[in-house]
Design an enzyme around this catalytic site. Structure first.
Site, short mmCIF file in Angstrom:
data_model
loop_
_atom_site.label_atom_id
_atom_site.label_comp_id
_atom_site.label_asym_id
_atom_site.label_seq_id
_atom_site.Cartn_x
_atom_site.Cartn_y
_atom_site.Cartn_z
N HIS A 69 2.00 1.80 -3.41
CA HIS A 69 0.64 2.39 -3.84
C HIS A 69 1.63 3.85 -4.15
CE1 HIS A 69 -2.80 -0.26 -3.11
NE2 HIS A 69 -1.33 -0.83 -3.97
N ASP A 80 1.00 -0.86 -0.35
CA ASP A 80 0.03 -0.32 0.81
C ASP A 80 0.84 1.49 -0.38
OD1 ASP A 80 -2.22 1.89 0.24
OD2 ASP A 80 -3.59 0.62 1.52
#
Ligand SMILES: *[C@@H]1O[C@H](CO)[C@@H](O)[C@H](O)[C@H]1NC(C)=O
Ligand SMILES: *[C@@H]1O[C@H](CO)[C@@H](O)[C@H](O)[C@H]1NC(C)=O
Length: 425
Positions: A258, A235
């Site tokens: 991310h 993430d």
């Protein structure tokens, strides 16, 4: 005879006095040495001396609790987790409201999390917690391993709430350096309500497809510096949430992951405030976004004074992103209020993208203001694409590659839909 006697007595008394005095001197010197030695050793608390097995199977939680209890009482003490051993530790809180300041947690060994459901109460928010401490340092060459794969892959009866591996709460003067945090159940390292935080020379490592495994998560924290670290996760490498200001991230390698994100902010109509964030001299490889701001429809508050500079991207889907329509998991609708986004500066952002070079999706009711682009060069590694803008206002400081025709010049006010009170922080 009498005179000799008197002289002898005087001599004996003198000798006796000298012997007594010198032995007293010796004795006090000895006591001083012993006391110093005792003092030196009594500021260091090795978990092995408190019964830890360090074999990776025995439950070492009690030994960690006892070592902490001892270290807590002494200013500038050191709790030692030695190298060469693997310590299985259940959820634990190194809790400090009554601890002395300046404790060092010397981590050279490996700490692993239990994977059986019986070790986790439902709703346990974190595995290793440090809370309410004044000046706390974690340093060393050691590893914190959440053994998260059992949580990622549809868990074997584990609680729904996945814990953060290492969390600091309500502390001032926090340093984390040297260590590796890997395979966290969820977020690897979280700071909530902390001030004066330094994180450097750390490694975060978990697979790119491990769900919700943020690298470093900041919330309600001020004066934070994160640098010289390598963050690979599933993430956001760094996630900056509401209540954060004066945050500096530099010389960080991110990927997979991310990207580096401010937000998401304003979920469920909440007020969010983030200001004074600088991300510089950072590289991102094989990530979803590069540098991103994401807010939900319906929030309030503001994001302002943000600087992204010297950002090198490679194979990044969308290197520059502002998304005010963030919606994680479907059913969202547009609302009139929004978190105000202003004074967002991008300088020297270069490299390759795979989807879109830039994406500015700003709010209808509260457009983004003061976006500046300076020395941007983003090249498609697959199909080239044009930048996207919606209600985005700002300025191009130099020629930009690819050209950005969609950024509107000047400044747009909310047209009275949003009062300045709503966006004030
Ligand atoms: C942000 O930075 C400016 C300029 O350095 C400073 O005046 C302001 O107080 C900072 N804001 C916060 C919330 O710390
Ligand atoms: C929300 O507003 C944006 C911008 O006007 C628009 O593109 C989008 O379709 C809207 N979404 C919904 C769910 O109405």
């Amino acid at each position: 005879m009498k005179t000799i006697n008197l002289n002898t007595i005087t001599l004996i008394i003198t000798i006796a006095f000298l012997v007594l005095f010198s032995s007293f001197e010796n004795c006090s010197a000895l006591r001083g040495n012993r006391w110093r030695k005792l003092k030196a050793s009594s500021t260091t608390f090795n978990v092995l001396d408190f019964g830890a097995k360090g074999d990776g199977h025995a439950d070492d939680t009690k030994a960690f609790e006892d070592a902490w209890a001892a270290a807590c009482k002494i200013e500038a003490s050191t709790m030692v987790v030695p190298s060469g051993s693997v310590f299985l530790v259940k959820p634990i809180s190194f809790s400090g409201p009554n601890c002395q300041p300046n404790i060092v947690f010397q981590l050279d060994g490996k700490i692993i999390a239990p994977t059986s459901s019986s070790s986790w109460g439902s709703g346990t928010l974190q595995w290793l917690e440090f809370t309410k401490l004044n000046k706390i340092t974690i340093k060393g060459k050691g590893v914190i391993d959440g053994q998260g794969s059992v949580w990622w892959n549809g868990n074997g009866g584990l609680p729904k709430t996945k814990p953060t591996a290492l969390r600091f709460y309500g502390s001032n003067g926090v340093t984390v350096t040297g260590i590796t945090i890997q395979n966290s159940q969820q977020t690897h390292l979280k700071f909530d309500s902390c001030t004066n935080v330094q994180v450097f020379d750390i490694t975060v490592s978990s697979p790119g497809d491990s769900p919700n495994t943020d690298g470093i998560h900041l919330q309600n924290s001020q004066d934070v510096v994160i640098y010289s670290s390598t963050l690979a996760c599933g993430d956001d490498c760094v996630s900056i949430q509401t209540g954060c200001s004066n945050i500096l991230v530099h010389n960080v390698n991110c990927g997979p992951g991310h990207g580096i994100s401010i937000g998401s902010l304003g979920k469920e109509n909440t007020r969010a405030c983030v200001s004074n964030v600088t991300v510089r001299d950072t590289t991102l490889h094989n990530t979803l976004t590069g540098v991103r701001i994401k807010t939900w429809q319906g929030g309030s508050g503001s994001v302002q004074n943000i600087m992204f500079s010297n950002i090198q991207v490679s194979e990044v889907e969308t290197p520059i992103t502002i998304d005010q329509y963030y919606c994680d998991g479907g059913r969202c609708h547009n609302e009139t209020s929004a978190v105000a986004v202003s004074s967002i500066h991008y300088t020297n952002v270069k490299g390759t993208y795979t989807k879109k070079p830039m994406y500015f999706a700003c709010s209808d009711s509260l457009p983004c203001n003061g976006i500046t682009l300076d020395t941007i060069k983003l090249e498609a590694s697959q199909r080239s694409n044009v930048p996207f803008c919606w209600k985005a206002f700002g300025e191009l400081k130099t020629e930009i590659v690819p050209p950005v025709d969609c950024l509107q010049r000047g400044k747009q006010s909310s047209g009275g839909i949003i009062s300045s009170k709503e966006s004030s922080c």
